[in-house]
Design a protein around this motif. Structure first.
Motif, PDB file in Angstrom:
ATOM      1  N   THR A 131       0.827  -1.203   0.000  1.00 11.89           N
ATOM      2  CA  THR A 131       0.000   0.000   0.000  1.00 11.89           C
ATOM      3  C   THR A 131       0.864   1.258   0.000  1.00 11.89           C
ATOM      4  N   TYR A 132       1.954   1.233   0.727  1.00  6.55           N
ATOM      5  CA  TYR A 132       2.897   2.355   0.699  1.00  6.55           C
ATOM      6  C   TYR A 132       3.376   2.613  -0.726  1.00  6.55           C
ATOM      7  N   ARG A 133       3.697   1.551  -1.435  1.00  5.28           N
ATOM      8  CA  ARG A 133       4.133   1.683  -2.824  1.00  5.28           C
ATOM      9  C   ARG A 133       2.994   2.160  -3.727  1.00  5.28           C
ATOM     10  N   GLN A 134       1.763   1.721  -3.420  1.00  3.32           N
ATOM     11  CA  GLN A 134       0.610   2.215  -4.158  1.00  3.32           C
ATOM     12  C   GLN A 134       0.480   3.730  -3.980  1.00  3.32           C
ATOM     13  N   GLY A 135       0.742   4.186  -2.759  1.00  2.00           N
ATOM     14  CA  GLY A 135       0.718   5.619  -2.498  1.00  2.00           C
ATOM     15  C   GLY A 135       1.772   6.359  -3.300  1.00  2.00           C
ATOM     16  N   LEU A 136       2.963   5.792  -3.369  1.00  2.00           N
ATOM     17  CA  LEU A 136       4.018   6.426  -4.164  1.00  2.00           C
ATOM     18  C   LEU A 136       3.626   6.480  -5.637  1.00  2.00           C
ATOM     19  N   LYS A 137       3.038   5.398  -6.125  1.00  2.00           N
ATOM     20  CA  LYS A 137       2.590   5.369  -7.523  1.00  2.00           C
ATOM     21  C   LYS A 137       1.553   6.458  -7.777  1.00  2.00           C
ATOM     22  N   ASN A 138       0.567   6.578  -6.902  1.00  2.00           N
ATOM     23  CA  ASN A 138      -0.492   7.563  -7.099  1.00  2.00           C
ATOM     24  C   ASN A 138       0.007   8.996  -6.918  1.00  2.00           C
ATOM     25  N   ARG A 139       1.028   9.158  -6.092  1.00  2.00           N
ATOM     26  CA  ARG A 139       1.553  10.504  -5.846  1.00  2.00           C
ATOM     27  C   ARG A 139       2.513  10.971  -6.938  1.00  2.00           C
ATOM     28  N   TYR A 140       3.383  10.071  -7.370  1.00  2.00           N
ATOM     29  CA  TYR A 140       4.494  10.485  -8.235  1.00  2.00           C
ATOM     30  C   TYR A 140       4.579   9.726  -9.561  1.00  2.00           C
ATOM     31  N   GLY A 141       3.739   8.712  -9.745  1.00  2.00           N
ATOM     32  CA  GLY A 141       3.798   7.924 -10.965  1.00  2.00           C
ATOM     33  C   GLY A 141       4.615   6.656 -10.792  1.00  2.00           C
ATOM     34  N   SER A 142       4.390   5.701 -11.694  1.00  2.00           N
ATOM     35  CA  SER A 142       5.026   4.384 -11.578  1.00  2.00           C
ATOM     36  C   SER A 142       6.488   4.379 -11.986  1.00  2.00           C
ATOM     37  N   MET A 143       6.885   5.285 -12.883  1.00  2.00           N
ATOM     38  CA  MET A 143       8.252   5.225 -13.404  1.00  2.00           C
ATOM     39  C   MET A 143       9.284   5.416 -12.298  1.00  2.00           C
ATOM     40  N   MET A 144       8.919   6.190 -11.303  1.00  2.00           N
ATOM     41  CA  MET A 144       9.811   6.409 -10.177  1.00  2.00           C
ATOM     42  C   MET A 144      10.095   5.106  -9.429  1.00  2.00           C
ATOM     43  N   GLN A 145       9.205   4.129  -9.584  1.00  2.00           N
ATOM     44  CA  GLN A 145       9.315   2.881  -8.835  1.00  2.00           C
ATOM     45  C   GLN A 145      10.338   1.909  -9.422  1.00  2.00           C
ATOM     46  N   ILE A 146      10.901   2.236 -10.570  1.00  2.00           N
ATOM     47  CA  ILE A 146      11.833   1.292 -11.201  1.00  2.00           C
ATOM     48  C   ILE A 146      13.215   1.905 -11.401  1.00  2.00           C
ATOM     49  N   ILE A 147      13.515   2.934 -10.629  1.00  2.00           N
ATOM     50  CA  ILE A 147      14.856   3.510 -10.622  1.00  2.00           C
ATOM     51  C   ILE A 147      15.716   2.729  -9.640  1.00  2.00           C
ATOM     52  N   SER A 148      16.936   2.403 -10.039  1.00  2.00           N
ATOM     53  CA  SER A 148      17.827   1.595  -9.203  1.00  2.00           C
ATOM     54  C   SER A 148      18.952   2.440  -8.616  1.00  2.00           C
ATOM     55  N   GLY A 149      19.431   2.022  -7.471  1.00  2.00           N
ATOM     56  CA  GLY A 149      20.583   2.666  -6.855  1.00  2.00           C
ATOM     57  C   GLY A 149      21.376   1.659  -6.047  1.00  2.00           C
ATOM     58  N   VAL A 150      22.445   2.138  -5.444  1.00  2.00           N
ATOM     59  CA  VAL A 150      23.255   1.336  -4.521  1.00  2.00           C
ATOM     60  C   VAL A 150      23.325   2.099  -3.210  1.00  2.00           C
ATOM     61  N   HIS A 151      22.997   1.441  -2.114  1.00  2.00           N
ATOM     62  CA  HIS A 151      23.087   2.055  -0.792  1.00  2.00           C
ATOM     63  C   HIS A 151      24.293   1.463  -0.065  1.00  2.00           C
ATOM     64  N   TYR A 152      25.078   2.345   0.542  1.00  2.00           N
ATOM     65  CA  TYR A 152      26.290   1.931   1.255  1.00  2.00           C
ATOM     66  C   TYR A 152      26.103   2.238   2.729  1.00  2.00           C
TER      67      TYR A 152
END
Length: 526
Positions: A131-152
């Motif tokens: 549901t949190y991810r559903q909120g992100l999708k509705n707020r900012y769009g789905s494309m933001m959900q498939i950006i990758s990064g590396v956390h150190y």
């Protein structure tokens, strides 16, 4: 009082135990794609166990966005052996003709409807994550959900904090000194952390499909059949196109001490956003978002660096920090390195160790909101035009171009490297500086310049290069052997994840609305 850098270096050289056994962990994200470079539409592979509970292999914001998590390690070679073992296991169990995308910005996507949100089962906590991810999708769009990064993830040894009070002329000791010291590190990272996207940013170009026809303020150039780029960009992933949230600009998060930080986060979590209020929370029995605040939960607070503490199952991140202080910090501004099959190199890890230790060791005065906004502006400038020879950055009342700041930083980091290498027989920190420091004067050697040069000179596309690299890396990873773990270890992790998720689902007694109500009521307590 130690007034200047030379005095601090001299003091630290008398305490070599302060730099033995840094704690490190890596979280690497990567998309599963098909042979043609399109986003996989298949669910998270069953061979990897359950994403909700697996200790090494999970998903991030979309079902196709894998995330690999190493154990904490005190040795860089061991850390990368863990990461290689995870990659090897994953590619050996990938569905036929699937590959791991080697870049931060996503592959070709036909429409936002082709991005499937990550699924975590039927438990209340699993439903909350989706549901949190559903909120992100509705707020900012789905494309933001498939950006990758590396956390150190990085922690300094206890011995460093034993000497921190004297180094910074502070009466604090123990966990109080550690938390104050990490907050000082964070403030300096906010001041100087632009060097990370400058040096290692690797997303100056994107597939035009990422925009989904939306207008943008950027004056993109085009190459190949559908690649757009900015000539001096370092990390479009970290720009307004990527993982940022303009709604958060007025939250006024304070980084001057842990209590002030937690208080400002608590206030931010209660702020409403008119757009999200208008959206609503539930429609036709389906959740559109967790709530209508600017931040649904703390994870939505976007930052290039975070203070962290391992949480108990019934704690929020802030509650863990309030109860037991800062345990480590998480660097979130690393692009996936397309020149590495693992998305990051040991050389980068050594530079990060060095840079973060320097941030913790030098003076770190309080950060006003005005200075914080200036730091944010510097960061934004670097991700959009960091290699522009005309770019200047203002930090602590001094304005220099990138080469000028690089010369100043290189002088201090080089001395710090000598100090850290006293505990090493391989001069790994000096070698990292030898290879990385010239990039301040030679922007053509930065990761972003190299990847852009390769795309333009081949007259190809971002996507075609990524497909080529993904196939090469898959072959390499298939052919390597396990170093630390084995198929048996991963089989155990898989079975453990299945059993743990089953137990979580069986233990639920509340309805989902009641669960959320309890969660947010508890989250108010600190």
């Amino acid at each position: 009082m130690l007034k200047n850098f030379q005095q601090r270096i001299q003091f630290l050289s008398e305490h070599p135990e302060s730099f033995i056994e840094f704690g490190r962990g890596i979280e690497r994200e990567t998309l599963r794609v098909n042979v043609n470079g399109k986003l996989s539409q298949e669910p998270h592979p069953a061979a990897y166990g359950r994403a909700l509970t697996h200790s090494s292999i999970t998903t991030d914001f979309s079902e196709s966005l894998l995330e690999f998590i190493t154990p904490v390690s005190k040795n860089v070679n061991e850390l990368f052996n863990y990461l290689e073992d995870i990659h090897h296991h994953v590619v050996m169990n990938l569905p036929k003709e699937q590959y791991l995308w080697p870049m931060s910005m996503p592959c070709y996507v036909e429409s936002e409807d082709h991005v499937e949100l990550a699924q975590f089962g039927t438990s209340n906590i699993g439903r909350m994550k989706t549901t949190y991810r559903q909120g992100l999708k509705n707020r900012y769009g789905s494309m933001m959900q498939i950006i990758s990064g590396v956390h150190y993830n990085f922690s300094l040894p206890a011995a460093f904090w034993d000497t921190w009070g004297e180094l910074h002329n502070s009466p604090l000791t123990g966990q109080d000194a550690q938390s104050a010291g990490y907050m000082g590190l964070i403030r300096n990272y906010l001041r100087y952390g632009w060097v990370i996207p400058y040096l290692f940013g690797a997303s100056p170009a994107i597939c035009k499909s990422f925009l989904q026809g939306k207008e943008t303020k950027f004056d993109f150039k085009e190459t190949g059949k559908g690649t757009i780029y900015l000539p001096y960009a370092t990390s479009l992933r970290l720009s307004d196109l990527g993982y940022t949230n303009s709604s958060q600009s007025g939250l006024n998060i304070c980084y001057n001490d842990l209590d002030s930080y937690l208080d400002s986060v608590r206030v931010a979590l209660s702020k409403k956003d008119p757009k999200f209020i208008e959206m609503g929370i539930v429609k036709n029995g389906e959740y559109l978002q967790l709530n209508d605040n600017i931040l649904q939960i703390e994870n939505e607070l976007y930052s290039s660096i975070r203070a962290k503490r391992v949480q108990n199952s019934d704690e929020t991140p802030s509650q863990a920090l309030k109860a037991r202080g800062i345990e480590y910090i998480e660097i979130r501004s690393l692009d996936v390195n397309p020149f590495s099959k693992l998305g990051i190199t040991q050389e980068q890890a050594h530079f990060l160790d060095l840079f973060l230790t320097w941030c913790a060791s030098i003076e770190s005065p309080s950060l006003s909101q005005q200075e914080y906004q200036l730091c944010a502006s510097n960061f934004d400038d670097v991700v959009i035009r960091g290699r522009d020879p005309e770019l200047t950055l203002s930090i602590t009342d001094k304005t220099l171009d990138v080469a000028g700041w690089g010369e100043w930083l290189n002088t201090q980091l080089s001395e710090m490297a000598i100090l850290l290498d006293k505990n090493s027989d391989k001069n790994c920190y000096q070698n990292a500086m030898l290879h990385i420091s010239p990039r301040f004067e030679k922007p053509e050697d930065t990761s972003s310049a190299r990847i852009l040069d390769r795309i333009i000179n081949s007259k190809g596309d971002n996507g075609s290069l990524a497909i080529q690299l993904s196939k090469e890396y898959k072959t390499e990873l298939e052919q390597q052997e396990y170093t630390i773990w084995s198929d048996d270890v991963f089989a155990k992790q898989k079975e453990d994840s299945i059993e743990e998720q089953r137990n979580i689902e069986a233990a639920d007694t509340l309805s989902f609305p009641d669960f959320l109500a309890n969660y947010f009521e508890n989250a108010k307590k600190q």
